[in-house]
Design an enzyme around this catalytic site. Structure first.
Site, mmCIF file in Angstrom:
data_model
loop_
_atom_site.group_PDB
_atom_site.id
_atom_site.type_symbol
_atom_site.label_atom_id
_atom_site.label_comp_id
_atom_site.label_asym_id
_atom_site.label_seq_id
_atom_site.Cartn_x
_atom_site.Cartn_y
_atom_site.Cartn_z
ATOM 1 N N GLY A 1 12.637 -5.432 -52.583
ATOM 2 C CA GLY A 1 11.889 -4.892 -53.722
ATOM 3 C C GLY A 1 10.588 -4.229 -53.291
ATOM 4 O O GLY A 1 10.233 -4.211 -52.110
ATOM 5 N N LYS B 1 5.875 -3.003 -49.468
ATOM 6 C CA LYS B 1 4.438 -2.791 -49.215
ATOM 7 C C LYS B 1 3.944 -3.726 -48.116
ATOM 8 O O LYS B 1 2.847 -3.550 -47.599
ATOM 9 C CB LYS B 1 3.634 -3.073 -50.490
ATOM 10 C CG LYS B 1 3.745 -1.994 -51.543
ATOM 11 C CD LYS B 1 2.644 -2.211 -52.586
ATOM 12 C CE LYS B 1 2.883 -1.365 -53.825
ATOM 13 N NZ LYS B 1 3.481 -2.140 -54.928
ATOM 14 N N CYS C 1 11.747 -13.870 -44.994
ATOM 15 C CA CYS C 1 13.192 -14.137 -44.956
ATOM 16 C C CYS C 1 13.692 -14.046 -43.512
ATOM 17 O O CYS C 1 14.495 -14.861 -43.065
ATOM 18 C CB CYS C 1 13.947 -13.168 -45.862
ATOM 19 S SG CYS C 1 13.708 -11.439 -45.454
ATOM 20 N N GLY D 1 7.467 -5.100 -53.597
ATOM 21 C CA GLY D 1 6.465 -5.973 -52.964
ATOM 22 C C GLY D 1 6.721 -6.120 -51.473
ATOM 23 O O GLY D 1 5.815 -5.962 -50.644
ATOM 24 N N THR D 2 7.972 -6.390 -51.115
ATOM 25 C CA THR D 2 8.322 -6.551 -49.699
ATOM 26 C C THR D 2 8.080 -5.242 -48.944
ATOM 27 O O THR D 2 7.593 -5.241 -47.816
ATOM 28 C CB THR D 2 9.795 -6.987 -49.569
ATOM 29 O OG1 THR D 2 9.998 -8.127 -50.391
ATOM 30 C CG2 THR D 2 10.156 -7.325 -48.131
ATOM 31 N N SER E 1 18.238 -5.169 -51.698
ATOM 32 C CA SER E 1 17.665 -6.515 -51.843
ATOM 33 C C SER E 1 16.164 -6.532 -51.571
ATOM 34 O O SER E 1 15.521 -7.558 -51.733
ATOM 35 C CB SER E 1 18.366 -7.483 -50.890
ATOM 36 O OG SER E 1 18.043 -7.150 -49.552
ATOM 37 N N ASN F 1 19.141 -12.699 -47.555
ATOM 38 C CA ASN F 1 17.709 -12.746 -47.258
ATOM 39 C C ASN F 1 16.918 -13.358 -48.417
ATOM 40 O O ASN F 1 15.903 -14.007 -48.200
ATOM 41 C CB ASN F 1 17.167 -11.359 -46.913
ATOM 42 C CG ASN F 1 17.682 -10.257 -47.818
ATOM 43 O OD1 ASN F 1 18.890 -10.114 -48.017
ATOM 44 N ND2 ASN F 1 16.784 -9.469 -48.359
#
Length: 303
Positions: A163, A168, A130, A165-166, A161, A272
């Protein structure tokens, strides 16, 4: 009008926002949402929208790919699993749009290099991050006027905003973004910083772009180039706007941007998500238009 069928992998913030955008597309039809948690909010929401779901990961999708005519898959999971997902789906002739920082395929930042990808028959394109989608157009706007020795971008996003996954993938985020600032943005050296701000109420995505030009900056041409590029980005992310700049200080050019989302999933502060999902949808639509026109036929790729 014929539509190209798509699958989304990863029902988190990005996947859910992307699903809302694909539902409005005139050339793409989302038919599958893939997750790993049967209780996932994102899978539930996808089912409510009439999309088939599996909680068995990509392996749960594979038996249905050919029967359901899936030709494009969006991966919104994590850099760690993308390579495996791509290998399995490419083998069935499915093109991957990678929204993780895995960056196996070439970088794609639509207003800068989308057209270049046409005709290259790539089976995997990477949407950078992003932060990359929000800032690389500005670096490119400067570098198309004159050489940029160094570019540094700072992306500030709301904690809500971002999560799991981002989170990690923070190291991959900075590496991939810096790489694309050089490769797509045209800077000789690139650096990327992400700041996740826990403030409540959540703040809007903000981006600061610093470029050091090799020679004295041509202020008028750079300013014109930046404004022209902003208009290009606004074609698919209307909430992309200049807050301040370009500010010139010696050879340094600084631009301050803000990105508001459409509020498809998270409220408008999460620009983003939008800049990433809108860029991915825009990219997939270009490939889909080529497929519908008969100019592009996807072939299975054996790794």
């Amino acid at each position: 009008m014929k539509k190209i069928k798509c699958a989304l992998i990863g029902p988190g913030n990005i996947g859910t926002d992307l699903l809302a955008k694909l539902k409005r597309s005139s050339v793409l039809e989302p038919v599958w949402m893939v997750g790993i948690d049967p209780e996932s909010e994102g899978l539930k929401r996808a089912r409510e929208l009439g999309v088939k779901t599996t909680a068995e990961g990509v392996d749960g999708l594979l038996p249905h790919v050919l029967a359901d005519g899936v030709q494009i898959a969006f991966d919104a999971t994590s850099a760690y699993v993308h390579a495996e997902n791509a290998r399995k789906l490419n083998a069935l002739g499915v093109m991957m749009i990678d929204l993780t920082p895995a960056a196996i395929g070439p970088y794609c930042v639509p207003p800068v290099n989308l057209k270049e990808h046409l005709g290259k028959r790539e089976m995997n394109v990477n949407m950078v991050t992003c932060g990359g989608q929000a800032t690389i157009p500005m670096v490119a706007a400067v570098s198309r006027v004159q050489p940029v020795a160094y570019a540094e971008i700072v992306a500030t996003v709301s904690s809500r905003s971002v999560g799991p996954g981002t989170r990690k993938n923070i190291d991959e985020f900075t590496r991939t973004t810096a790489g694309a600032v050089e490769k797509v943005g045209g800077a000789r050296k690139g650096k990327a910083i992400i700041i996740i701000n826990p403030a409540e109420p959540p703040l809007m995505m903000r981006d600061t772009i610093h470029c050091l030009t090799e020679t004295e900056p041509d202020q008028q041409r750079i300013t014109e180039s930046i404004h022209a590029m902003i208009e290009e980005v606004q074609k698919y992310v209307p909430g992309y706007r200049l807050v301040n700049g370009p500010v010139f200080d010696g050879k340094r050019v600084t631009v301050f941007m803000e990105v508001a989302g459409l509020g498809d999933y998270l409220p408008t502060y999460a620009g983003n998500l939008d800049i990433m999902t809108a860029a991915a949808a825009r990219t997939a639509e270009m490939f889909a238009e080529e497929m519908i026109a008969g100019n592009l036929t996807l072939e299975p790729v054996v790794a």
